[in-house]
Motif scaffolding. Structure first.
Motif, PDB file in Angstrom:
ATOM      1  N   GLY A   1      -9.836  -1.480 -12.265  1.00 18.03           N
ATOM      2  CA  GLY A   1      -9.861  -2.935 -12.189  1.00 18.03           C
ATOM      3  C   GLY A   1      -9.605  -3.501 -10.802  1.00 18.03           C
ATOM      4  N   ASP A   2      -9.272  -2.628  -9.849  1.00 17.30           N
ATOM      5  CA  ASP A   2      -9.095  -3.078  -8.469  1.00 17.30           C
ATOM      6  C   ASP A   2     -10.397  -3.669  -7.928  1.00 17.30           C
ATOM      7  OD1 ASP A   2      -6.382  -1.267  -7.673  1.00 17.30           O
ATOM      8  OD2 ASP A   2      -7.695  -0.402  -9.173  1.00 17.30           O
ATOM      9  N   VAL A   3     -11.539  -3.188  -8.463  1.00 17.17           N
ATOM     10  CA  VAL A   3     -12.844  -3.629  -7.962  1.00 17.17           C
ATOM     11  C   VAL A   3     -13.185  -5.041  -8.447  1.00 17.17           C
ATOM     12  CG1 VAL A   3     -15.314  -3.095  -7.911  1.00 17.17           C
ATOM     13  CG2 VAL A   3     -13.636  -1.243  -7.856  1.00 17.17           C
TER      14      VAL A   3
ATOM     15  N   PRO B   1      -9.000  -0.621  -2.653  1.00 22.22           N
ATOM     16  CA  PRO B   1      -7.795  -1.419  -2.877  1.00 22.22           C
ATOM     17  C   PRO B   1      -8.115  -2.898  -3.084  1.00 22.22           C
ATOM     18  CG  PRO B   1      -7.941  -0.697  -0.588  1.00 22.22           C
ATOM     19  CD  PRO B   1      -9.028  -0.006  -1.323  1.00 22.22           C
ATOM     20  N   SER B   2      -7.206  -3.569  -3.747  1.00 24.44           N
ATOM     21  CA  SER B   2      -7.308  -4.998  -4.002  1.00 24.44           C
ATOM     22  C   SER B   2      -7.710  -5.723  -2.718  1.00 24.44           C
ATOM     23  CB  SER B   2      -5.943  -5.506  -4.482  1.00 24.44           C
ATOM     24  OG  SER B   2      -6.002  -6.883  -4.758  1.00 24.44           O
ATOM     25  N   GLY B   3      -8.702  -6.579  -2.823  1.00 28.18           N
ATOM     26  CA  GLY B   3      -9.160  -7.326  -1.655  1.00 28.18           C
ATOM     27  C   GLY B   3     -10.490  -6.828  -1.119  1.00 28.18           C
TER      28      GLY B   3
ATOM     29  N   ASP C   1     -10.428   6.492   1.185  1.00 30.83           N
ATOM     30  CA  ASP C   1      -9.954   7.826   1.557  1.00 30.83           C
ATOM     31  C   ASP C   1      -8.457   7.840   1.880  1.00 30.83           C
ATOM     32  OD1 ASP C   1      -9.825  10.437   2.260  1.00 30.83           O
ATOM     33  OD2 ASP C   1     -11.114  10.284   4.029  1.00 30.83           O
ATOM     34  N   TYR C   2      -7.637   7.617   0.877  1.00 36.15           N
ATOM     35  CA  TYR C   2      -6.177   7.790   1.022  1.00 36.15           C
ATOM     36  C   TYR C   2      -5.583   7.909  -0.382  1.00 36.15           C
ATOM     37  CZ  TYR C   2      -4.919   2.833  -0.019  1.00 36.15           C
ATOM     38  OH  TYR C   2      -4.704   1.624  -0.608  1.00 36.15           O
ATOM     39  N   GLY C   3      -4.276   8.054  -0.476  1.00 34.02           N
ATOM     40  CA  GLY C   3      -3.573   8.388  -1.720  1.00 34.02           C
ATOM     41  C   GLY C   3      -4.184   7.904  -3.028  1.00 34.02           C
TER      42      GLY C   3
ATOM     43  N   ILE D   1       0.836  -1.204   0.000  1.00 42.41           N
ATOM     44  CA  ILE D   1       0.000   0.000   0.000  1.00 42.41           C
ATOM     45  C   ILE D   1       0.873   1.257   0.000  1.00 42.41           C
ATOM     46  CG2 ILE D   1      -2.004  -1.088   1.105  1.00 42.41           C
ATOM     47  CD1 ILE D   1      -1.110   0.282   3.740  1.00 42.41           C
ATOM     48  N   THR D   2       0.270   2.349  -0.442  1.00 42.05           N
ATOM     49  CA  THR D   2       0.987   3.615  -0.585  1.00 42.05           C
ATOM     50  C   THR D   2       1.707   4.068   0.695  1.00 42.05           C
ATOM     51  OG1 THR D   2      -0.307   4.385  -2.452  1.00 42.05           O
ATOM     52  CG2 THR D   2       0.617   6.091  -1.012  1.00 42.05           C
ATOM     53  N   PRO D   3       1.040   4.070   1.872  1.00 41.18           N
ATOM     54  CA  PRO D   3       1.759   4.559   3.062  1.00 41.18           C
ATOM     55  C   PRO D   3       3.026   3.748   3.351  1.00 41.18           C
ATOM     56  CG  PRO D   3      -0.597   4.439   3.478  1.00 41.18           C
ATOM     57  CD  PRO D   3      -0.373   3.773   2.160  1.00 41.18           C
TER      58      PRO D   3
ATOM     59  N   ALA E   1       1.788  -0.697  -4.809  1.00 41.73           N
ATOM     60  CA  ALA E   1       1.222   0.611  -4.473  1.00 41.73           C
ATOM     61  C   ALA E   1       1.156   1.505  -5.712  1.00 41.73           C
ATOM     62  CB  ALA E   1       2.037   1.265  -3.374  1.00 41.73           C
ATOM     63  N   ALA E   2       0.139   2.383  -5.769  1.00 42.40           N
ATOM     64  CA  ALA E   2      -0.206   2.998  -7.052  1.00 42.40           C
ATOM     65  C   ALA E   2      -0.610   4.466  -6.992  1.00 42.40           C
ATOM     66  CB  ALA E   2      -1.315   2.174  -7.704  1.00 42.40           C
ATOM     67  N   THR E   3      -0.282   5.168  -5.915  1.00 41.06           N
ATOM     68  CA  THR E   3      -0.494   6.623  -5.908  1.00 41.06           C
ATOM     69  C   THR E   3       0.551   7.256  -6.825  1.00 41.06           C
ATOM     70  OG1 THR E   3      -1.302   6.537  -3.641  1.00 41.06           O
ATOM     71  CG2 THR E   3      -0.554   8.686  -4.441  1.00 41.06           C
TER      72      THR E   3
HETATM   73  C1  VNL Z   1      -2.962   0.629  -3.557  1.00 36.96           C
HETATM   74  C2  VNL Z   1      -3.467   0.919  -4.830  1.00 36.96           C
HETATM   75  C3  VNL Z   1      -3.273  -0.602  -2.972  1.00 36.96           C
HETATM   76  C4  VNL Z   1      -4.263  -0.012  -5.498  1.00 36.96           C
HETATM   77  C5  VNL Z   1      -4.071  -1.521  -3.646  1.00 36.96           C
HETATM   78  O1  VNL Z   1      -4.407  -2.734  -3.134  1.00 36.96           O
HETATM   79  C6  VNL Z   1      -4.584  -1.214  -4.905  1.00 36.96           C
HETATM   80  C7  VNL Z   1      -2.140   1.610  -2.833  1.00 36.96           C
HETATM   81  C8  VNL Z   1      -3.828  -3.217  -1.946  1.00 36.96           C
HETATM   82  O2  VNL Z   1      -1.457   2.408  -3.487  1.00 36.96           O
HETATM   83  O3  VNL Z   1      -2.187   1.600  -1.575  1.00 36.96           O
HETATM   84  O4  VNL Z   1      -5.393  -2.104  -5.518  1.00 36.96           O
END
Ligand code: VNL
Length: 389
Positions: free
Chosen positions: A252-254, A225-227, A170-172, A103-105, A126-128
């Motif tokens: 596509g995360d959904v 996010p994925s999951g 509600d994050y990056g 994840i971004t953080p 992570a994808a921000t």
């Molecule tokens: C994030 C972005 C995480 C897309 C994800 O799944 C995702 C991220 C854990 O940047 O936190 O599907």
């Protein structure tokens, strides 16, 4: 940890991080893979670890004459834990490269360590958009939310979806998705009557979906996010949103391939935009999905697995170019790589260190009794729109 141990570790870390890391001198090439293996993002860790191991099984466990050692660590998606593990991997294990980052953080927390120790850091999940700016040593093999969102905002209004409510974590990455989807949709003459944000941890979608029902837009655009996708889908259907004439669309995360097949026929017809589908029709992807399933009790790889697999490719080829050296030589070998991935053609832009790739529009369809994200259009060689402004 006892106080004395802690002090010793902190001092050692401070010393080692004051300059280039001292790397393992033996004949190993060490990859520190930090992933959420437990907790809410555990599927991401499971997918990426499986993909990394598959890459090694296919390509051998020596590179540039050195034995590759993959050190997998669980950060449980807590950025403080990610930071501590990264520090230990650099200082104690003397890894050549850090990788993973669910994840971004977590990715953001490690940027300063990569910079100070000159350790290349491959972000596989992570994808921000802004992550690559957190350190000049970061290279990304996943995607960015602006990349995925803009394509859908071009597609939607041409297909009768002009009033769209957005619902994001509600994050990056969620804030990126919201902003880039909305701006592009409005540029295309659409409207966003409401932008909803759900907490990243333990979200309850019900009250938000009720609000969407009351607004009655043409569509609901979702990033989670994925999951978390299956939970959104379930509540969307339970509340009869589709019957009320509201289309579900999203990145596509959904419709994550890790969960899609268990979402049921209610998911049929959902349109998303993304860089990877397990159904992507290419010989390379067929081989990837088949061998991935074989090595993992039939598991279907999702976009996280693609990021992990390609991340290993980037690391292996860079290690060959640097003759097994780490630091700046290894980083240089990562920049500018261009290759065919299971997702399609892929390029690591040397300037931004970010991935340039195709973004596909896909629709959930049933084939041979299984649900798939079936690609029906492609926007080629998309750079992260978050960086061109
Ligand atoms: C994030 C972005 C995480 C897309 C994800 O799944 C995702 C991220 C854990 O940047 O936190 O599907």
């Amino acid at each position: 940890m006892k106080r004395r141990q802690f002090t010793a570790l902190t001092l050692a870390a401070a010393g080692a991080l004051g300059g280039p890391a001292v790397l393992a001198q033996d004949n190993t090439f060490k990859i520190g893979l930090i992933l959420p293996m437990t907790g809410p993002q555990a599927t991401t860790g499971r997918q990426i670890e499986a993909a990394a191991r598959l890459y090694m099984a296919q390509h051998g466990d020596t590179v540039a004459g050195k034995k590759v050692q993959l050190i997998v660590k669980d950060d449980t998606s807590l950025p403080d834990v990610t930071r501590r593990i990264a520090q230990e991997l650099v200082v104690n294990d003397k890894v050549h490269v850090l990788a993973g980052f669910g994840i971004t953080p977590s990715a953001m927390a490690v940027g300063p360590i990569a910079t100070q120790s000159k350790t290349p850091m491959v972000v596989m999940a992570a994808a921000t958009s802004s992550i690559t700016e957190a350190s000049p040593y970061i290279v990304r093999t996943s995607f960015t939310l602006p990349q995925a969102s803009v394509a859908l905002a071009d597609w939607a209004p041409k297909n009768g979806l002009k009033r769209v409510v957005t619902l994001v974590s509600d994050y990056g990455p969620g804030l990126d998705a919201e902003k880039f989807f909305r701006e592009r949709l409005m540029l295309n003459g659409g409207q966003v009557p409401e932008s909803l944000r759900v907490p990243m941890r333990n979200p309850d979608f019900a009250p938000f979906l009720q609000k969407v029902r009351d607004i009655k837009p043409d569509a609901l655009f979702v990033f989670v996010p994925s999951g978390a996708g299956a939970a959104v889908m379930k509540q969307f259907l339970e509340r009869g949103m589709d019957k009320a004439g509201i289309k579900l669309i999203g990145t596509g995360d959904v419709t994550d391939d890790d969960q899609l097949n268990d979402m049921g026929d209610g998911a049929l017809g959902v349109v998303t935009s993304h860089h990877y589908s397990a159904n992507h029709p290419s010989a390379l992807n067929k081989k990837f999905t088949t061998e991935f399933a074989k090595a993992n009790k039939g598991m279907r790889p999702n976009f996280m697995a693609a990021g992990g697999y390609d991340g290993m490719r980037v690391i292996y080829e860079a290690a060959k170019a640097s003759k097994g050296q780490g630091g700046d030589a290894l980083l240089a070998g990562m920049k500018g790589q261009i290759f065919e991935s299971p997702r399609g053609p892929m390029f690591i832009d040397a300037q931004t260190r970010d991935v340039v790739q195709n973004i596909y529009l896909r629709k959930v369809e049933k084939k041979d009794g299984q649900l798939w994200n079936v690609e029906f259009d492609v926007i080629k060689d998309v750079k992260d729109p978050g960086k061109t402004r």
